[in-house]
Design a protein around this motif. Sequence first.
Motif, short mmCIF file in Angstrom:
data_model
loop_
_atom_site.label_atom_id
_atom_site.label_comp_id
_atom_site.label_asym_id
_atom_site.label_seq_id
_atom_site.Cartn_x
_atom_site.Cartn_y
_atom_site.Cartn_z
N ARG A 1 -6.69 -3.01 2.65
CA ARG A 1 -7.62 -2.18 3.39
C ARG A 1 -6.89 -0.91 3.81
NH1 ARG A 1 -10.17 -5.37 1.29
NH2 ARG A 1 -11.86 -6.72 2.07
N PHE A 2 -7.61 0.25 3.76
CA PHE A 2 -6.96 1.53 3.99
C PHE A 2 -7.79 2.39 4.92
CE2 PHE A 2 -5.11 0.18 0.00
CZ PHE A 2 -3.81 0.66 0.03
N GLU A 3 -7.05 3.32 5.55
CA GLU A 3 -7.71 4.42 6.20
C GLU A 3 -7.84 5.54 5.16
OE1 GLU A 3 -5.62 5.61 9.65
OE2 GLU A 3 -5.93 3.71 10.72
N ALA A 4 -9.05 6.06 4.99
CA ALA A 4 -9.30 7.04 3.93
C ALA A 4 -8.47 8.30 4.13
CB ALA A 4 -10.78 7.39 3.89
N ALA A 5 -8.14 8.93 3.06
CA ALA A 5 -7.39 10.20 3.11
C ALA A 5 -8.31 11.30 3.59
CB ALA A 5 -6.84 10.52 1.72
N ARG A 6 -7.72 12.37 4.20
CA ARG A 6 -8.50 13.50 4.71
C ARG A 6 -7.88 14.80 4.20
NH1 ARG A 6 -12.06 12.13 8.85
NH2 ARG A 6 -11.83 9.99 9.62
N ASP A 7 -8.76 15.79 3.99
CA ASP A 7 -8.28 17.09 3.53
C ASP A 7 -7.98 18.00 4.70
OD1 ASP A 7 -10.78 17.69 4.48
OD2 ASP A 7 -11.62 18.31 2.54
N GLY A 8 -7.77 19.31 4.43
CA GLY A 8 -7.43 20.25 5.48
C GLY A 8 -8.57 20.52 6.45
N ASN A 9 -9.78 20.19 6.08
CA ASN A 9 -10.91 20.37 6.98
C ASN A 9 -11.23 19.11 7.76
OD1 ASN A 9 -11.31 23.04 6.09
ND2 ASN A 9 -12.56 22.33 4.34
N GLY A 10 -10.41 18.06 7.53
CA GLY A 10 -10.65 16.81 8.23
C GLY A 10 -11.68 15.93 7.57
N GLU A 11 -12.13 16.30 6.37
CA GLU A 11 -13.12 15.51 5.68
C GLU A 11 -12.44 14.39 4.89
OE1 GLU A 11 -16.29 15.92 6.03
OE2 GLU A 11 -16.18 17.79 7.17
N LYS A 12 -13.11 13.22 4.82
CA LYS A 12 -12.58 12.10 4.07
C LYS A 12 -12.69 12.41 2.57
CE LYS A 12 -13.68 8.49 7.42
NZ LYS A 12 -14.39 7.20 7.66
N VAL A 13 -11.61 12.12 1.88
CA VAL A 13 -11.56 12.35 0.43
C VAL A 13 -10.96 11.13 -0.24
CG1 VAL A 13 -11.41 14.88 0.60
CG2 VAL A 13 -9.32 13.49 0.65
N VAL A 14 -11.07 11.08 -1.56
CA VAL A 14 -10.48 9.99 -2.33
C VAL A 14 -8.97 10.18 -2.38
CG1 VAL A 14 -10.38 8.86 -4.59
CG2 VAL A 14 -12.56 9.71 -3.71
N GLY A 15 -8.22 9.12 -2.10
CA GLY A 15 -6.77 9.16 -2.11
C GLY A 15 -6.18 8.10 -3.03
N SER A 16 -4.88 7.96 -2.97
CA SER A 16 -4.19 6.97 -3.81
C SER A 16 -3.03 6.38 -3.04
CB SER A 16 -3.68 7.62 -5.11
OG SER A 16 -2.74 8.65 -4.82
N TYR A 17 -2.63 5.20 -3.49
CA TYR A 17 -1.50 4.49 -2.87
C TYR A 17 -0.72 3.81 -3.99
CZ TYR A 17 1.14 1.13 -0.08
OH TYR A 17 2.15 0.38 0.48
N THR A 18 0.61 3.91 -3.92
CA THR A 18 1.50 3.32 -4.92
C THR A 18 2.39 2.29 -4.25
OG1 THR A 18 1.53 5.39 -6.17
CG2 THR A 18 3.24 3.80 -6.68
N GLY A 19 2.50 1.10 -4.87
CA GLY A 19 3.34 0.02 -4.34
C GLY A 19 3.90 -0.82 -5.47
N SER A 20 4.64 -1.87 -5.09
CA SER A 20 5.23 -2.77 -6.08
C SER A 20 5.31 -4.17 -5.50
CB SER A 20 6.61 -2.28 -6.49
OG SER A 20 7.48 -2.23 -5.36
N VAL A 21 5.32 -5.17 -6.41
CA VAL A 21 5.40 -6.58 -6.03
C VAL A 21 6.47 -7.23 -6.91
CG1 VAL A 21 4.18 -8.79 -5.93
CG2 VAL A 21 2.99 -6.67 -5.34
N ARG A 22 7.34 -8.00 -6.27
CA ARG A 22 8.36 -8.73 -7.01
C ARG A 22 7.97 -10.20 -7.06
NH1 ARG A 22 13.59 -7.80 -8.34
NH2 ARG A 22 13.58 -5.88 -7.11
N TRP A 23 7.80 -10.70 -8.29
CA TRP A 23 7.48 -12.10 -8.50
C TRP A 23 8.79 -12.84 -8.76
CZ3 TRP A 23 2.43 -13.96 -8.24
CH2 TRP A 23 1.41 -12.98 -8.21
N GLU A 24 9.17 -13.76 -7.77
CA GLU A 24 10.41 -14.53 -7.88
C GLU A 24 10.11 -16.01 -7.77
OE1 GLU A 24 13.58 -11.37 -5.87
OE2 GLU A 24 12.88 -13.09 -4.73
N LEU A 25 10.91 -16.79 -8.46
CA LEU A 25 10.76 -18.25 -8.40
C LEU A 25 11.19 -18.75 -7.02
CD1 LEU A 25 12.22 -19.25 -11.90
CD2 LEU A 25 9.81 -19.05 -11.25
N PRO A 26 10.44 -19.67 -6.46
CA PRO A 26 10.83 -20.20 -5.14
C PRO A 26 12.11 -21.03 -5.24
CG PRO A 26 9.00 -21.48 -6.03
CD PRO A 26 9.22 -20.31 -6.98
N ASP A 27 12.81 -21.16 -4.09
CA ASP A 27 14.06 -21.94 -4.06
C ASP A 27 13.76 -23.42 -4.15
OD1 ASP A 27 15.36 -19.56 -3.84
OD2 ASP A 27 15.42 -19.61 -1.65
#
Length: 230
Positions: free
Chosen positions: A204-230
Amino acid sequence: MAYVDQGMAADRKKAAAGVIVIHAAIGTVLVTGLATNFIPAAPPKPFEGHNVEIELPKPTPTPTPIEDIKPSADPISQPDPFTPDQAIDITPAGPVITISTTPVPAGPITREVLPTGPITVIQPPVPPAPRFEPIAAKPRNSPSGWITQSDYRTSWINREYTGVARFQLSIGTNGRVQNCQIMASTDHSVLDAATCKLASRRARFEAARDGNGEKVVGSYTGSVRWELPD
């Protein structure tokens, strides 16, 4: 008997009369033929000959035998070489170039006089400063809770599927994930698909805003590491 003799005497008279008639007819024909004028036919003209001149081909002249030419014992006299009185110039004549040395009269020199006065520099208009600082989309819940160890299926663990999945989410103006794209793969399609599916469902995200304070479409980049459990 007397009847037969009388018949024979009558026949003889008829035959004698017929002979007399025939002789009379022949005599008439002969007299008439002798009395007819006979015109003899003209004799044929004698054959006249004409002399026709026929030009006979001229006889081929008999070639005159050529006598053998014997070389003369005297040497062949050579003519004296001709020497002209003066040298002859055989150089081809080129174009004649005439250079005029007549001076061109100097005329008045016109100079452009620039107007004097204050110089006005027109500068482009300065864009107005943004009323708000643009804000990127940011998560409202913790990214660590998007994908947990409990999401690691037993079949993936038994097959030892591991790796790091780098993803990019497209965030709408309502703060929900609209699209997910894998930027770097784990080399296992099931782990990549699980990454996008879980992040799109739980993030869930808070929407991105432009210079006028209007909500615009944004993007988010992340990563997940899949590891075997101990």
